[in-house]
Write a protein that holds these residues in place. Structure first.
Motif, short mmCIF file in Angstrom:
data_model
loop_
_atom_site.label_atom_id
_atom_site.label_comp_id
_atom_site.label_asym_id
_atom_site.label_seq_id
_atom_site.Cartn_x
_atom_site.Cartn_y
_atom_site.Cartn_z
N LYS A 132 -18.50 -2.13 -66.08
CA LYS A 132 -17.24 -2.82 -66.30
C LYS A 132 -16.55 -3.15 -64.97
O LYS A 132 -16.54 -2.32 -64.07
CB LYS A 132 -16.32 -1.97 -67.16
CG LYS A 132 -16.85 -1.75 -68.58
CD LYS A 132 -15.87 -0.97 -69.41
CE LYS A 132 -16.38 -0.77 -70.84
NZ LYS A 132 -15.42 0.01 -71.66
N LYS A 133 -15.98 -4.31 -64.91
CA LYS A 133 -15.35 -4.79 -63.68
C LYS A 133 -14.24 -3.86 -63.23
O LYS A 133 -14.09 -3.58 -62.02
CB LYS A 133 -14.81 -6.20 -63.89
CG LYS A 133 -14.19 -6.79 -62.64
CD LYS A 133 -13.72 -8.22 -62.89
CE LYS A 133 -13.09 -8.80 -61.62
NZ LYS A 133 -12.61 -10.20 -61.84
N GLU A 134 -13.45 -3.33 -64.16
CA GLU A 134 -12.31 -2.49 -63.79
C GLU A 134 -12.74 -1.15 -63.21
O GLU A 134 -11.96 -0.46 -62.55
CB GLU A 134 -11.39 -2.26 -65.00
CG GLU A 134 -12.07 -1.62 -66.21
CD GLU A 134 -12.63 -2.64 -67.17
OE1 GLU A 134 -12.81 -2.30 -68.35
OE2 GLU A 134 -12.87 -3.80 -66.75
N ASP A 135 -14.00 -0.77 -63.42
CA ASP A 135 -14.50 0.50 -62.89
C ASP A 135 -15.20 0.35 -61.54
O ASP A 135 -15.58 1.35 -60.93
CB ASP A 135 -15.48 1.14 -63.88
CG ASP A 135 -14.81 1.50 -65.20
OD1 ASP A 135 -13.59 1.77 -65.18
OD2 ASP A 135 -15.51 1.51 -66.24
N ARG A 136 -15.38 -0.87 -61.11
CA ARG A 136 -16.12 -1.10 -59.87
C ARG A 136 -15.27 -0.82 -58.64
O ARG A 136 -14.05 -0.96 -58.67
CB ARG A 136 -16.64 -2.54 -59.82
CG ARG A 136 -17.65 -2.85 -60.91
CD ARG A 136 -18.02 -4.31 -60.94
NE ARG A 136 -18.84 -4.64 -62.10
CZ ARG A 136 -19.13 -5.86 -62.48
NH1 ARG A 136 -18.67 -6.90 -61.78
NH2 ARG A 136 -19.89 -6.07 -63.54
N ILE A 137 -15.94 -0.42 -57.56
CA ILE A 137 -15.28 -0.11 -56.30
C ILE A 137 -15.76 -1.07 -55.22
O ILE A 137 -16.78 -1.75 -55.39
CB ILE A 137 -15.58 1.34 -55.86
CG1 ILE A 137 -17.10 1.55 -55.73
CG2 ILE A 137 -14.99 2.34 -56.86
CD1 ILE A 137 -17.50 2.93 -55.23
N ASP A 138 -15.03 -1.12 -54.12
CA ASP A 138 -15.45 -1.94 -52.97
C ASP A 138 -16.52 -1.17 -52.21
O ASP A 138 -16.22 -0.24 -51.46
CB ASP A 138 -14.26 -2.24 -52.07
CG ASP A 138 -14.61 -3.24 -50.97
OD1 ASP A 138 -15.82 -3.53 -50.80
OD2 ASP A 138 -13.71 -3.72 -50.27
N ARG A 139 -17.77 -1.52 -52.41
CA ARG A 139 -18.88 -0.78 -51.81
C ARG A 139 -19.00 -0.98 -50.32
O ARG A 139 -19.79 -0.31 -49.65
CB ARG A 139 -20.20 -1.19 -52.50
CG ARG A 139 -20.27 -0.76 -53.96
CD ARG A 139 -21.51 -1.27 -54.63
NE ARG A 139 -21.50 -2.72 -54.77
CZ ARG A 139 -22.56 -3.44 -55.12
NH1 ARG A 139 -23.71 -2.85 -55.37
NH2 ARG A 139 -22.46 -4.75 -55.23
N ARG A 140 -18.22 -1.89 -49.75
CA ARG A 140 -18.25 -2.11 -48.30
C ARG A 140 -17.42 -1.07 -47.55
O ARG A 140 -17.64 -0.86 -46.36
CB ARG A 140 -17.73 -3.51 -47.99
CG ARG A 140 -18.58 -4.63 -48.55
CD ARG A 140 -17.89 -5.96 -48.40
NE ARG A 140 -16.63 -5.99 -49.14
CZ ARG A 140 -15.80 -7.03 -49.17
NH1 ARG A 140 -16.10 -8.11 -48.47
NH2 ARG A 140 -14.68 -6.99 -49.88
#
Length: 280
Positions: A92-100
């Motif tokens: 889900k988009k709301e659970d994603r983090i900035d992996r950079r």
């Protein structure tokens, strides 16, 4: 009385494989443009995966040691590329983090700091060093150790290369504006090496362990440096390399516990002089 063979005291010390299988393994490795997977070699020479992996690792380690006394000269390019540490995104988009962001990484993402020659009618060798990130101290130490003074050094706009002015004649190219300046300054030579490294990672090995990343990159660099040489020359060069290197302290008895002695081959500010000699 002891028995000796041509592999005694070399990388292939205490070998159990036949000479034919050793030669086939070397041949398979040098003819693979982006590297050879151990699983592929198991089918070629009919050995277990463990045997194939250690055999390839010994070749990579021996090739990597060629960097110890290398001093690049003339026109030289420097840059860094991050490899590994893939983090699977959440569904889900709301659970994603900035992996950079550094705090969201898993510690397995390393920078391959590379220096490469770009001279006409020259071998155009490549030096690689694994560092935690692209930083000024790592860049300065690499240039100090492997670039002849007063060489013409080209770098991009990254701040890690600002302090290299005292070590070489420094030229910069701002990639946010152009890949090549009006007077022809670019870092295309080293970018071509990074392209091969990326395809080796994605297309052949699929992942690199931090512990052995230095050896993988050393072999990719050798392939890039010798791509214009004939296969007969490449075979002779690797044979000369593996027979002139002493028995590996890291890989001799690898599956009997030697693997536990191997530290991650990552250069840091605290790396001692003795460890620097090992890493190179």
């Amino acid at each position: 009385m002891r028995e000796f063979s041509v592999t005694s005291g070399t990388v292939f010390h205490s070998r159990k494989l036949t000479f034919k299988k050793l030669l086939v393994a070397i041949w398979e490795d040098i003819t693979a443009v982006k590297g050879t997977a151990a699983l592929h070699l198991t089918r070629k020479i009919g050995v277990e995966y463990k045997t194939a992996w250690v055999l390839l690792a010994k070749i990579r380690e021996a090739v990597g040691k060629r960097r110890a006394k290398m001093k690049l000269w003339g026109s030289v390019q420097i840059d860094g590329k991050y490899i590994g540490g893939h983090i699977k995104p959440e569904n889900k988009k709301e659970d994603r983090i900035d992996r950079r962001r550094k705090e969201n990484q898993n510690g397995k993402r390393m920078c391959v700091l590379s220096i490469r020659e770009h001279n006409p009618d020259a071998p155009n060798r490549t030096i690689t060093r694994i560092v935690p990130d692209e930083n000024p101290k790592a860049a300065w130490a690499a240039v100090r150790d492997h670039v002849q003074p007063r060489s013409l050094l080209t770098a991009d706009e990254h701040g890690s290369y600002d302090d290299l002015v005292g070590l070489a004649i420094l030229r910069r190219v701002n990639h946010s504006l152009a890949y090549q300046t009006e007077d022809g300054v670019d870092t295309n030579r080293i970018e071509s090496f990074f392209a091969r490294a990326e395809r080796s990672y994605v297309g052949i090995h699929h992942r690199f362990s931090v512990k052995y990343l230095d050896w993988y990159m050393a072999m990719v660099a050798w392939k890039e440096d010798t791509r214009y040489m004939g296969q007969r020359w490449q075979l002779a060069d690797v044979l000369r390399t593996v027979t002139h290197r002493t028995t590996s302290e890291n890989l001799c008895g690898y599956w009997q516990g030697a693997a536990k002695r191997i530290d991650d081959q990552v250069w840091t500010e605290d790396t001692t002089v003795e460890e620097q000699r090992y890493l190179r």
